[in-house]
Design an enzyme around this catalytic site. Structure first.
Site, short mmCIF file in Angstrom:
data_model
loop_
_atom_site.label_atom_id
_atom_site.label_comp_id
_atom_site.label_asym_id
_atom_site.label_seq_id
_atom_site.Cartn_x
_atom_site.Cartn_y
_atom_site.Cartn_z
N LYS A 89 0.84 -1.19 0.00
CA LYS A 89 0.00 0.00 0.00
C LYS A 89 0.88 1.25 0.00
O LYS A 89 0.68 2.17 -0.78
CB LYS A 89 -0.92 -0.03 1.23
N GLU A 149 10.39 -4.64 4.78
CA GLU A 149 10.49 -6.04 4.33
C GLU A 149 10.27 -6.13 2.83
O GLU A 149 11.03 -6.78 2.09
CB GLU A 149 9.43 -6.91 5.03
N HIS A 175 -5.34 -33.34 16.92
CA HIS A 175 -4.24 -34.18 17.40
C HIS A 175 -3.10 -33.34 17.94
O HIS A 175 -1.98 -33.84 18.08
CB HIS A 175 -3.78 -35.10 16.27
N LYS A 180 9.14 -0.73 14.33
CA LYS A 180 9.77 -0.37 13.05
C LYS A 180 10.87 0.66 13.28
O LYS A 180 11.95 0.57 12.71
CB LYS A 180 8.74 0.22 12.08
N GLY A 195 -4.85 -1.82 4.84
CA GLY A 195 -4.04 -2.95 4.37
C GLY A 195 -4.73 -4.29 4.58
O GLY A 195 -4.78 -5.13 3.68
N ARG A 196 -5.30 -4.49 5.77
CA ARG A 196 -5.91 -5.79 6.07
C ARG A 196 -7.28 -5.95 5.42
O ARG A 196 -7.92 -6.99 5.57
CB ARG A 196 -5.98 -5.99 7.59
N GLU A 227 -5.18 -6.76 14.53
CA GLU A 227 -4.63 -5.45 14.16
C GLU A 227 -5.75 -4.40 14.20
O GLU A 227 -5.50 -3.23 14.49
CB GLU A 227 -3.96 -5.49 12.77
O1 F6P Z 1 3.00 -2.65 9.79
C1 F6P Z 1 1.70 -3.06 9.65
C2 F6P Z 1 1.22 -2.80 8.26
O2 F6P Z 1 1.09 -1.44 8.06
C3 F6P Z 1 -0.09 -3.52 7.97
O3 F6P Z 1 -1.18 -2.81 8.43
C4 F6P Z 1 -0.01 -3.66 6.50
O4 F6P Z 1 -0.93 -4.60 6.03
C5 F6P Z 1 1.43 -4.07 6.32
O5 F6P Z 1 2.11 -3.32 7.29
C6 F6P Z 1 2.00 -3.87 4.95
O6 F6P Z 1 1.96 -2.53 4.55
P1 F6P Z 1 2.18 -2.11 3.03
O7 F6P Z 1 1.10 -2.74 2.24
O8 F6P Z 1 2.13 -0.62 3.02
O9 F6P Z 1 3.54 -2.62 2.61
#
Ligand code: F6P
Length: 516
Positions: A201, A207, A375, A484, A258-259, A344
């Site tokens: 987003k 990452e 199990h 972060k 995002g979610r 979240e």
């Molecule tokens: O750090 C949490 C978050 O902001 C989530 O809410 C989101 O889904 C994820 O990181 C990834 O964010 P982006 O889509 O901006 O890379």
């Protein structure tokens, strides 16, 4: 209604009435007696909603508690809050944003929202691109690079809809900054037959950007030239994607959390897997649930009933977690997806006005597909000291025609719900089960795009309902920021070896893990 106008749930008359009911005996509610004394219990506590049947009858709730919870919803202004979301008001007040993921599944022309035309234009372009990729036999591997909402939704849905997936394409999901993950994928693919989707987003997530850089460097080091053909970006930050060197882009707006984003361009891997028609069915199923949430009376509104039950369990019964038990292997990523969606959204310690909560909020969600969980941890669910409500998800029609697997799978799901409720009393000591343990049982006719869409939208709205009753902003996530920021500082320290000013534990770990 703006969030700050909403009353605190624990200051309403309905809350006091619920406390009274709790003290007067609701805490001692016994499911076995409830079924014995009320022939109408199943009918009263089960219902159909679009594509989903839900049996809530094995929950620790009776008509009086349900009626007071409905009163609570009214006193908390749930309907006005819901309508504010669907009117595009800025209900995400801490970020001053609207919350309009529902618009992504609204048919063209169905509402007068100014963003709807753009939503459909993007959707059409994205689905045309998905069809082109599906037809491109030279592309055999799709690598989605994203994390959180830019990973969990698409990954879960691609697995869930495996039976509808195009032949000849493999899907890989890389989320972790841990290089072992992308390294493993890059060893299995070839540059000329791979499409990388960089899903973010913000297009700033550490990452994702680290993985995207490694993917691009690998692609170029293997002689890859045509970035426009082998990379696409799914983002609200098109300019950052262009700067990164990706020209094939699909956008969405900041009013998609995002979610809540699998319905947007973030859903491209799903669209490639199941095709344009399949993706439209996914959206349609979710839209049907949106309509149900908006129009059904509170008493027969499934997300409302579930969200209120969640409040009842968290704040009166004190249940701190909920276990998700999908009895379908293709739903193996559903618990992880629901974890982000609920925890979240509702893992908040202050209300929308920033005041400390007076009551508990999000439970912990966890789970594994049945029968595997049986199990592993079902022992605790049956005989542990804590009570954990379980959510069974069963699908009537399997996507295979092998022997009696499905019959056995369904038998196990039903038997577990039965055992949790019934217990066992005369076997003696270690063999006794207390029973009276609650569960909800969902049934989908088939695990198909429309039913998956409806089920996911049901969950989104259920999370909205409990968050709304608690008076929190379910649409921000400030709690992930501190880690972060600190990680950036520690990265620099690992590289330099500088531990000045760190606490003793962090300093020792930096020394131990520094590559220097
Ligand atoms: O750090 C949490 C978050 O902001 C989530 O809410 C989101 O889904 C994820 O990181 C990834 O964010 P982006 O889509 O901006 O890379």
């Amino acid at each position: 209604m703006n969030q700050p106008d909403r009353p605190r749930c624990d200051e309403t008359p309905a809350w006091r009435a619920l406390q009274h009911l709790w003290g007067e005996g609701a805490r001692g509610f016994d499911l076995r007696n409830a079924f014995k004394t009320d022939e109408g219990r199943l009918a009263a506590f089960s219902q159909h909603a679009p594509h989903v049947f839900a049996d809530l009858s094995r929950n620790l709730i009776d008509a009086r508690a349900q009626a007071l919870l409905m009163q609570l919803a009214r006193e908390c202004g749930l309907q006005a809050h819901r309508d504010a979301m669907f009117a595009g008001e800025l209900i995400n007040n801490t970020e001053e944003r609207a919350v309009k993921h529902w618009l992504l599944r609204t048919p063209r022309g169905a509402v007068s929202d100014p963003d709807l035309a753009e939503v459909h234009d993007t959707l059409d372009a994205m689905l045309a691109y998905a069809s082109q990729v599906r037809g491109d036999t030279a592309i055999t591997d799709i690598v989605n690079i994203g994390i959180g909402g830019s990973d969990l939704g698409p990954q879960m849905a691609v697995a869930a809809l495996e039976a509808y997936a195009v032949a000849g394409k493999r899907f890989h999901f890389v989320s972790n900054v841990d290089g072992h993950e992308i390294d493993g994928v890059l060893k299995r693919v070839r540059p000329e037959s791979t499409l990388f989707l960089v899903a973010s987003k913000t297009f700033t997530t550490i990452e994702t950007m680290t993985n995207a850089r490694s993917a691009k460097a690998w692609f170029e080091s293997q002689g890859g030239r045509n970035i426009a053909r082998h990379f696409a970006a799914l983002t609200t930050n098109i300019s950052a994607a262009r700067e990164f060197g990706i020209t094939t882009t699909f956008g969405f707006r900041d009013w998609v959390g995002g979610r809540y984003s699998l319905w947007s361009a973030i859903g491209l891997p799903i669209a490639i897997a199941i095709g344009a028609q399949g993706f439209r069915s996914l959206l349609q199923g979710a839209h049907e649930m949106d309509m149900h949430f908006q129009t059904a009376a509170l008493e027969s509104n499934l997300p409302v009933r579930l969200g209120l039950l969640d409040v009842w369990y968290r704040n009166f019964h004190g249940f701190a977690s909920r276990s998700i038990a999908p009895y379908h292997s293709h739903l193996k990523r559903l618990p992880a997806y629901l974890q982000q969606l609920e925890m979240e959204s509702n893992g908040k310690r202050v209300d929308a006005q920033g005041r400390a909560m007076g009551v508990e909020t999000s439970p912990v969600l966890w789970g594994e597909p049945g029968t595997n969980g049986q199990h592993a941890y079902f022992q605790m669910l049956h005989q542990g000291t804590q009570v954990t409500p379980v959510e069974f998800i069963a699908v009537k029609q399997p996507a295979h025609d092998l022997g009696d697997h499905h019959l056995q799978l369904m038998a196990n799901a039903i038997a577990q719900a039965q055992a949790l409720m019934q217990g066992q009393h005369d076997a003696g000591g270690h063999r006794d089960f207390p029973g009276n343990r609650p569960s909800t049982f969902f049934v989908l006719d088939r695990l198909e795009p429309a039913s998956l869409g409806a089920f996911l939208a049901l969950y989104e709205h259920r999370v909205f309902v409990s968050g709304s009753i608690w008076g929190i902003n379910s649409f921000d996530q400030w709690g992930v920021e501190l880690g972060k920021v600190l990680a950036r500082d520690i990265s620099a320290r690992l590289a330099s070896g500088d531990v000045a000013g760190l606490d003793a534990s962090s300093a020792a770990l930096v020394r131990m893990l520094s590559p220097r």
